[in-house]
Design an enzyme around this catalytic site. Structure first.
Site, PDB file in Angstrom:
ATOM      1  CB  CYS A   1      -2.557  -2.421   0.753  1.00 47.90           C
ATOM      2  SG  CYS A   1      -2.021  -3.541  -0.540  1.00 47.90           S
TER       3      CYS A   1
ATOM      4  CG  HIS B   1       0.049   0.888   0.965  1.00 46.60           C
ATOM      5  ND1 HIS B   1       0.833  -0.177   1.346  1.00 46.60           N
ATOM      6  CD2 HIS B   1      -0.528   0.529  -0.210  1.00 46.60           C
ATOM      7  CE1 HIS B   1       0.716  -1.136   0.441  1.00 46.60           C
ATOM      8  NE2 HIS B   1      -0.105  -0.734  -0.512  1.00 46.60           N
TER       9      HIS B   1
ATOM     10  CG  ASN C   1       2.307  -3.163  -2.377  1.00 41.77           C
ATOM     11  OD1 ASN C   1       2.035  -3.452  -1.217  1.00 41.77           O
ATOM     12  ND2 ASN C   1       1.407  -2.716  -3.226  1.00 41.77           N
TER      13      ASN C   1
HETATM   14  O1  UT7 Z   1      -1.149  -1.889  -2.772  1.00 37.23           O
HETATM   15  C1  UT7 Z   1      -2.343  -1.501  -3.412  1.00 37.23           C
HETATM   16  C2  UT7 Z   1      -2.471  -2.248  -4.650  1.00 37.23           C
HETATM   17  N1  UT7 Z   1      -1.572  -1.969  -5.712  1.00 37.23           N
HETATM   18  C3  UT7 Z   1      -1.315  -0.748  -6.240  1.00 37.23           C
HETATM   19  O2  UT7 Z   1      -1.582   0.293  -5.702  1.00 37.23           O
HETATM   20  C4  UT7 Z   1      -0.706  -0.737  -7.605  1.00 37.23           C
HETATM   21  C5  UT7 Z   1      -1.268   0.381  -8.438  1.00 37.23           C
HETATM   22  N2  UT7 Z   1      -0.851   0.341  -9.815  1.00 37.23           N
HETATM   23  C6  UT7 Z   1       0.415   0.524 -10.234  1.00 37.23           C
HETATM   24  O3  UT7 Z   1       1.302   0.689  -9.427  1.00 37.23           O
HETATM   25  C7  UT7 Z   1       0.696   0.579 -11.713  1.00 37.23           C
HETATM   26  O4  UT7 Z   1      -0.511   0.684 -12.422  1.00 37.23           O
HETATM   27  C8  UT7 Z   1       1.510  -0.636 -12.221  1.00 37.23           C
HETATM   28  C9  UT7 Z   1       2.919  -0.591 -11.650  1.00 37.23           C
HETATM   29  C10 UT7 Z   1       0.825  -1.925 -11.843  1.00 37.23           C
HETATM   30  C11 UT7 Z   1       1.613  -0.570 -13.750  1.00 37.23           C
HETATM   31  O5  UT7 Z   1       2.216   0.659 -14.126  1.00 37.23           O
HETATM   32  P1  UT7 Z   1       1.546   1.537 -15.261  1.00 37.23           P
HETATM   33  O6  UT7 Z   1       2.414   2.714 -15.438  1.00 37.23           O
HETATM   34  O7  UT7 Z   1       0.127   1.770 -14.851  1.00 37.23           O
HETATM   35  O8  UT7 Z   1       1.696   0.608 -16.502  1.00 37.23           O
HETATM   36  P2  UT7 Z   1       0.597   0.111 -17.545  1.00 37.23           P
HETATM   37  O9  UT7 Z   1      -0.121  -1.071 -16.990  1.00 37.23           O
HETATM   38  O10 UT7 Z   1      -0.220   1.275 -18.018  1.00 37.23           O
HETATM   39  O11 UT7 Z   1       1.509  -0.331 -18.726  1.00 37.23           O
HETATM   40  C12 UT7 Z   1       2.317   0.607 -19.458  1.00 37.23           C
HETATM   41  C13 UT7 Z   1       3.180  -0.160 -20.437  1.00 37.23           C
HETATM   42  C14 UT7 Z   1       2.407  -1.169 -21.272  1.00 37.23           C
HETATM   43  O12 UT7 Z   1       2.997  -1.225 -22.551  1.00 37.23           O
HETATM   44  P3  UT7 Z   1       2.359  -0.434 -23.803  1.00 37.23           P
HETATM   45  O13 UT7 Z   1       0.973  -1.003 -23.941  1.00 37.23           O
HETATM   46  O14 UT7 Z   1       2.370   1.003 -23.400  1.00 37.23           O
HETATM   47  O15 UT7 Z   1       3.271  -0.775 -24.909  1.00 37.23           O
HETATM   48  C15 UT7 Z   1       2.645  -2.463 -20.548  1.00 37.23           C
HETATM   49  O16 UT7 Z   1       2.518  -3.588 -21.397  1.00 37.23           O
HETATM   50  O17 UT7 Z   1       4.157  -0.909 -19.704  1.00 37.23           O
HETATM   51  C16 UT7 Z   1       4.069  -2.293 -20.088  1.00 37.23           C
HETATM   52  N3  UT7 Z   1       4.379  -3.083 -18.901  1.00 37.23           N
HETATM   53  C17 UT7 Z   1       5.617  -3.481 -18.601  1.00 37.23           C
HETATM   54  N4  UT7 Z   1       6.784  -3.302 -19.216  1.00 37.23           N
HETATM   55  C18 UT7 Z   1       7.898  -3.829 -18.655  1.00 37.23           C
HETATM   56  C19 UT7 Z   1       3.541  -3.513 -17.924  1.00 37.23           C
HETATM   57  N5  UT7 Z   1       4.214  -4.189 -16.974  1.00 37.23           N
HETATM   58  C20 UT7 Z   1       5.508  -4.181 -17.374  1.00 37.23           C
HETATM   59  C21 UT7 Z   1       6.689  -4.718 -16.826  1.00 37.23           C
HETATM   60  N6  UT7 Z   1       7.857  -4.515 -17.497  1.00 37.23           N
HETATM   61  N7  UT7 Z   1       6.714  -5.393 -15.655  1.00 37.23           N
END
Ligand code: UT7
Length: 345
Positions: A123, A264, A294
């Site tokens: 990115c 970004h 993204n």
């Molecule tokens: O471009 C450079 C590369 N990319 C990035 O910079 C991305 C950086 N990371 C992020 O943007 C975030 O970490 C994500 C958007 C990928 C994930 O968000 P998060 O707030 O870090 O979520 P998480 O992985 O900690 O998950 C939180 C909860 C989990 O449930 P529990 O365990 O709390 O019950 C996940 O299972 O959200 C759940 N979850 C979802 N729920 C609904 C994860 N993905 C989803 C989804 N829909 N798509």
């Protein structure tokens, strides 16, 4: 631990100046509701955790080069340039492993035999490509350079993976840089950039390269992007804040001098956290993630283009572009927004 970090210092007599800006999005919109029909997710989760409502997805007949050509054409038209001396294309989703995508794009743009090459820095690719192009101009190797960021992320995202499918979208953006003086409108300042391969597996495609050629492995899932979202998020906020500060300092600016911070578009919460950490008011941090998602290396030139068209970028403003991505890689540079630049989308 020592992190590689280098800051370039262009001669004030021969620096890169922005004279053209263009972008292209494939027409098909995919909403969160569309994703909900095949993924265990909700519109509310995607909007609040990432800030995305819809993204553009290219059709099966469209490759990254097709998006790049459209953005390149618009940037050259915006610059009123019929020719350039080089094409630098940032992408993580080249048409093929071999050859590079840039020569094909240059050919389709009718640029004859100009040097054209790809840059892969995730990115951060577009800011890396801009920095390399500015270096070519600085060294006198090229007078005018077309720099493109283009991605067909949908080609490498598993449609069944709810941790990546809601995030990424397809698109392309491009700029034309030419020789100028440091005090001229459009002038790019020094860049700050770096990488840390210790986190290479935080965002990666496990198979399909020379480590694990696709013909030696059977698991198709390993030919898609795998991402450790939380780890990426944490590093992204810290690195973007740090490289932004470094770039501002190298330009002789205080962070408070930044009129527009072009971050970004990875996650709206990352941009907000960076702005908060640096004390930059939200109204100085434009965003288009809600509608494009993204788009990896295309993200920065798409946001520049959309912000210019929205009237958020005005002549004389101090603009700082800053990015973070797979590698890890990070990069930032400053520029003075030029007068009379007509972005084309
Ligand atoms: O471009 C450079 C590369 N990319 C990035 O910079 C991305 C950086 N990371 C992020 O943007 C975030 O970490 C994500 C958007 C990928 C994930 O968000 P998060 O707030 O870090 O979520 P998480 O992985 O900690 O998950 C939180 C909860 C989990 O449930 P529990 O365990 O709390 O019950 C996940 O299972 O959200 C759940 N979850 C979802 N729920 C609904 C994860 N993905 C989803 C989804 N829909 N798509």
């Amino acid at each position: 631990m020592i992190f590689a970090r280098r800051t370039t210092a262009p001669s004030p007599e021969r620096i890169a100046r922005l004279i053209g800006l263009g972008s292209y999005l494939p027409p098909r919109k995919v909403s969160n509701a569309d994703l909900m029909s095949r993924l265990d997710t909700t519109d509310e989760w995607i909007r609040t955790r990432i800030g995305i409502a819809e993204r553009r997805i290219a059709g099966p007949a469209t490759a990254t080069s097709d998006l790049a050509v459209e953005a390149g054409l618009r940037a050259m038209k915006s610059a009123k340039a019929e020719h350039v001396d080089a094409v630098v294309l940032a992408t993580a989703t080249p048409d093929h492993h071999v050859p590079g995508t840039a020569p094909l794009v240059a050919h389709r743009l009718g640029l004859r035999q100009v040097p054209a090459f790809d840059i892969g820095a995730g990115c951060s690719g577009f800011v890396f490509a801009t920095t390399v192009a500015a270096g070519l101009i600085h060294a006198g190797t090229a007078g005018t350079v077309l720099v493109i960021g283009a991605e067909k992320m949908s080609a490498v995202i598993d449609p069944a993976d709810r941790s990546t499918a809601p995030i990424f979208g397809d698109g392309a953006g491009a700029v034309v840089l030419t020789t100028g003086r440091a005090d001229e409108p459009g002038a790019l300042g020094p860049a700050a950039w770096g990488s840390d391969g210790e986190h290479a597996d935080a965002i990666h495609i496990p198979d399909g390269g020379s480590r694990r050629p696709s013909h030696t492995t059977g698991d198709l899932k390993n030919q898609y992007v795998h991402m450790k979202g939380n780890e990426v998020f944490r590093h992204a906020v810290r690195r973007i804040a740090q490289v932004t500060q470094e770039s501002a300092t190298a330009a002789g600016w205080a962070v408070q001098d930044i009129d527009r911070l072009i971050v970004h578009q990875a996650n709206a919460r990352i941009s907000a956290a960076v702005a908060g950490k640096l004390g930059i008011p939200p109204e100085r941090v434009p965003s288009n993630i809600t509608h494009v998602g993204n788009t990896s290396a295309a993200s920065i030139p798409l946001l520049l283009s959309h912000s210019a068209l929205d009237g958020q970028l005005k002549a004389g403003q101090r603009v700082l572009v800053t990015s973070f991505g797979a590698g890890f890689t990070w990069a930032a540079t400053t520029l003075l927004w030029p007068a009379g630049l007509q972005a084309l989308a």
